[in-house]
Design a protein around this motif. Structure first.
Motif, mmCIF file in Angstrom:
data_model
loop_
_atom_site.group_PDB
_atom_site.id
_atom_site.type_symbol
_atom_site.label_atom_id
_atom_site.label_comp_id
_atom_site.label_asym_id
_atom_site.label_seq_id
_atom_site.Cartn_x
_atom_site.Cartn_y
_atom_site.Cartn_z
ATOM 1 N N MET A 235 -20.260 -51.070 -53.188
ATOM 2 C CA MET A 235 -19.349 -51.941 -52.444
ATOM 3 C C MET A 235 -18.358 -51.120 -51.624
ATOM 4 N N ILE A 236 -17.871 -50.032 -52.188
ATOM 5 C CA ILE A 236 -16.942 -49.172 -51.450
ATOM 6 C C ILE A 236 -17.583 -48.686 -50.156
ATOM 7 N N LEU A 237 -18.834 -48.261 -50.243
ATOM 8 C CA LEU A 237 -19.514 -47.711 -49.072
ATOM 9 C C LEU A 237 -19.876 -48.769 -48.036
ATOM 10 N N LYS A 238 -19.796 -50.041 -48.390
ATOM 11 C CA LYS A 238 -20.073 -51.112 -47.429
ATOM 12 C C LYS A 238 -18.890 -51.374 -46.490
ATOM 13 N N ALA A 239 -17.713 -50.841 -46.804
ATOM 14 C CA ALA A 239 -16.537 -51.068 -45.966
ATOM 15 C C ALA A 239 -16.778 -50.546 -44.553
ATOM 16 N N LYS A 240 -16.228 -51.234 -43.563
ATOM 17 C CA LYS A 240 -16.395 -50.795 -42.176
ATOM 18 C C LYS A 240 -15.757 -49.430 -41.955
ATOM 19 N N THR A 241 -14.562 -49.264 -42.486
ATOM 20 C CA THR A 241 -13.843 -47.989 -42.380
ATOM 21 C C THR A 241 -13.320 -47.622 -43.759
ATOM 22 N N ILE A 242 -13.431 -46.350 -44.110
ATOM 23 C CA ILE A 242 -12.857 -45.849 -45.360
ATOM 24 C C ILE A 242 -11.768 -44.846 -45.014
ATOM 25 N N LEU A 243 -10.604 -45.029 -45.609
ATOM 26 C CA LEU A 243 -9.466 -44.136 -45.420
ATOM 27 C C LEU A 243 -9.221 -43.399 -46.728
ATOM 28 N N LEU A 244 -9.632 -42.135 -46.773
ATOM 29 C CA LEU A 244 -9.461 -41.306 -47.969
ATOM 30 C C LEU A 244 -8.198 -40.467 -47.810
ATOM 31 N N ILE A 245 -7.252 -40.651 -48.730
ATOM 32 C CA ILE A 245 -5.979 -39.928 -48.676
ATOM 33 C C ILE A 245 -5.910 -38.992 -49.876
ATOM 34 N N VAL A 246 -5.674 -37.710 -49.601
ATOM 35 C CA VAL A 246 -5.630 -36.720 -50.677
ATOM 36 C C VAL A 246 -4.400 -35.840 -50.480
ATOM 37 N N ARG A 247 -3.665 -35.663 -51.573
ATOM 38 C CA ARG A 247 -2.440 -34.871 -51.526
ATOM 39 C C ARG A 247 -2.466 -33.799 -52.620
ATOM 40 N N GLY A 248 -1.888 -32.644 -52.337
ATOM 41 C CA GLY A 248 -1.638 -31.648 -53.373
ATOM 42 C C GLY A 248 -2.688 -30.566 -53.485
ATOM 43 N N GLU A 249 -2.213 -29.362 -53.806
ATOM 44 C CA GLU A 249 -3.099 -28.210 -53.939
ATOM 45 C C GLU A 249 -4.056 -28.376 -55.109
ATOM 46 N N ASP A 250 -3.657 -29.150 -56.127
ATOM 47 C CA ASP A 250 -4.518 -29.343 -57.290
ATOM 48 C C ASP A 250 -5.786 -30.121 -56.952
ATOM 49 N N LYS A 251 -5.828 -30.741 -55.758
ATOM 50 C CA LYS A 251 -7.025 -31.464 -55.341
ATOM 51 C C LYS A 251 -7.708 -30.812 -54.139
ATOM 52 N N ALA A 252 -7.210 -29.658 -53.727
ATOM 53 C CA ALA A 252 -7.770 -28.988 -52.544
ATOM 54 C C ALA A 252 -9.227 -28.614 -52.744
ATOM 55 N N LYS A 253 -9.554 -28.063 -53.890
ATOM 56 C CA LYS A 253 -10.916 -27.597 -54.129
ATOM 57 C C LYS A 253 -11.890 -28.760 -54.259
ATOM 58 N N ILE A 254 -11.492 -29.809 -54.993
ATOM 59 C CA ILE A 254 -12.411 -30.917 -55.219
ATOM 60 C C ILE A 254 -12.659 -31.708 -53.945
ATOM 61 N N VAL A 255 -11.655 -31.872 -53.083
ATOM 62 C CA VAL A 255 -11.886 -32.619 -51.845
ATOM 63 C C VAL A 255 -12.778 -31.820 -50.897
ATOM 64 N N HIS A 256 -12.625 -30.500 -50.886
ATOM 65 C CA HIS A 256 -13.482 -29.670 -50.049
ATOM 66 C C HIS A 256 -14.926 -29.741 -50.533
ATOM 67 N N GLU A 257 -15.110 -29.650 -51.846
ATOM 68 C CA GLU A 257 -16.450 -29.736 -52.415
ATOM 69 C C GLU A 257 -17.081 -31.097 -52.153
ATOM 70 N N ALA A 258 -16.269 -32.158 -52.282
ATOM 71 C CA ALA A 258 -16.777 -33.511 -52.085
ATOM 72 C C ALA A 258 -17.249 -33.750 -50.654
ATOM 73 N N LEU A 259 -16.553 -33.151 -49.684
ATOM 74 C CA LEU A 259 -16.851 -33.446 -48.283
ATOM 75 C C LEU A 259 -17.765 -32.434 -47.617
ATOM 76 N N THR A 260 -17.998 -31.297 -48.272
ATOM 77 C CA THR A 260 -18.839 -30.273 -47.642
ATOM 78 C C THR A 260 -20.012 -29.843 -48.522
ATOM 79 N N GLY A 261 -19.975 -30.159 -49.804
ATOM 80 C CA GLY A 261 -21.012 -29.727 -50.722
ATOM 81 C C GLY A 261 -22.148 -30.722 -50.834
ATOM 82 N N PRO A 262 -23.059 -30.482 -51.769
ATOM 83 C CA PRO A 262 -24.185 -31.394 -51.974
ATOM 84 C C PRO A 262 -23.720 -32.792 -52.378
ATOM 85 N N ILE A 263 -24.466 -33.792 -51.949
ATOM 86 C CA ILE A 263 -24.186 -35.170 -52.340
ATOM 87 C C ILE A 263 -24.829 -35.412 -53.704
#
Length: 247
Positions: free
Chosen positions: A186-214
């Motif tokens: 259902m999340i992926l059915k949205a017309k637009t998704i706005l992903l907001i990420v803050r903080g160095e503690d999430k820097a690695k995971i957001v990079h992996e999520a958006l550039t690594g294997p699905i």
């Protein structure tokens, strides 16, 4: 995928709210997918300011929240129902009958999931879905697993999620172990998704999520498949993207 970085928290909040305001100005009856937690609080504050300035109305809009703890009364201070009322709904003109939040205290959580899925289906499509990102890569409360559920469902929260959310309770033992969450499908059915990420503690995971294997072991990685994903990062969260051309 459009990745935006911001020098200050205020700039990020204003930009995030601006996207929502622009949507409601062009489509007053938009369907909004809303998130909770620390990530969107500043965006909601800016939305309230815009409403009080007369720049936007929520009167014709409809909202669906991503998730809710199982077993917490709606009036509990840590329920997401209370969170939404205190941070947004009590301060804007969104009619109560157009607000949808899973009832985590329903006598039959599985039946509540089915009813929530029916309401989502009736709305047809979410115009804009706001997302935060868990330290383990979850979106909504869709935890890493060998497979993910498409529809609204009850999920057992993982230890890392319980630890992260313990700061809102007196102890980790008080954090509910189960939650109702909108499914990744259902999340992926949205017309637009706005992903907001803050903080160095999430820097690695957001990079992996958006550039690594699905992979389902990192639920946020499935966002790579979405045709209209807007990612908003503060400076700390964008650390591993600094050499990218689009930053």
């Amino acid at each position: 995928m459009n990745i935006l970085t911001f020098q200050s928290t205020e700039e990020l909040n204003e930009a995030g709210a601006g996207i929502i305001v622009s949507l409601l100005q062009t489509k007053p009856d938009a369907v909004l997918g809303l998130a909770t937690g620390g990530t969107p609080v500043g965006v909601y504050e800016q939305l309230v300011k815009s409403y009080k300035k007369g720049l936007v109305s929520f009167k014709k809009a409809t909202s669906f929240n991503l998730d809710e703890y199982v077993g917490l009364p709606r009036e509990h201070e840590q329920s997401y129902y209370t969170y939404m009322k205190e941070n947004l709904f009590n301060h804007v003109d969104l009619p109560a009958e157009q607000i949808h939040i899973p009832d985590g205290n329903a006598p039959d959580p599985e039946a509540e999931c089915r009813q929530y899925e029916e309401k989502l289906a009736k709305a047809k499509q979410i115009d804009l879905q706001i997302l935060g990102l868990g330290h383990n890569g979850h979106i909504g409360f869709n935890e890493p697993d060998h497979a993910l559920v498409s529809g609204t469902h009850v999920v057992k929260l993982q230890e890392e999620t319980l630890r992260a959310n313990a700061r809102y309770f007196d102890s980790i033992e008080e954090v509910p172990k189960l939650a109702i969450t909108m499914g990744v499908g259902m999340i992926l059915k949205a017309k637009t998704i706005l992903l907001i990420v803050r903080g160095e503690d999430k820097a690695k995971i957001v990079h992996e999520a958006l550039t690594g294997p699905i992979r389902t072991e990192l639920p946020a990685s499935l966002l790579q498949t979405h045709p209209n994903l807007v990612v908003m990062l503060d400076n700390a969260a964008s650390r591993y993207f600094q050499d990218q051309e689009h930053i």
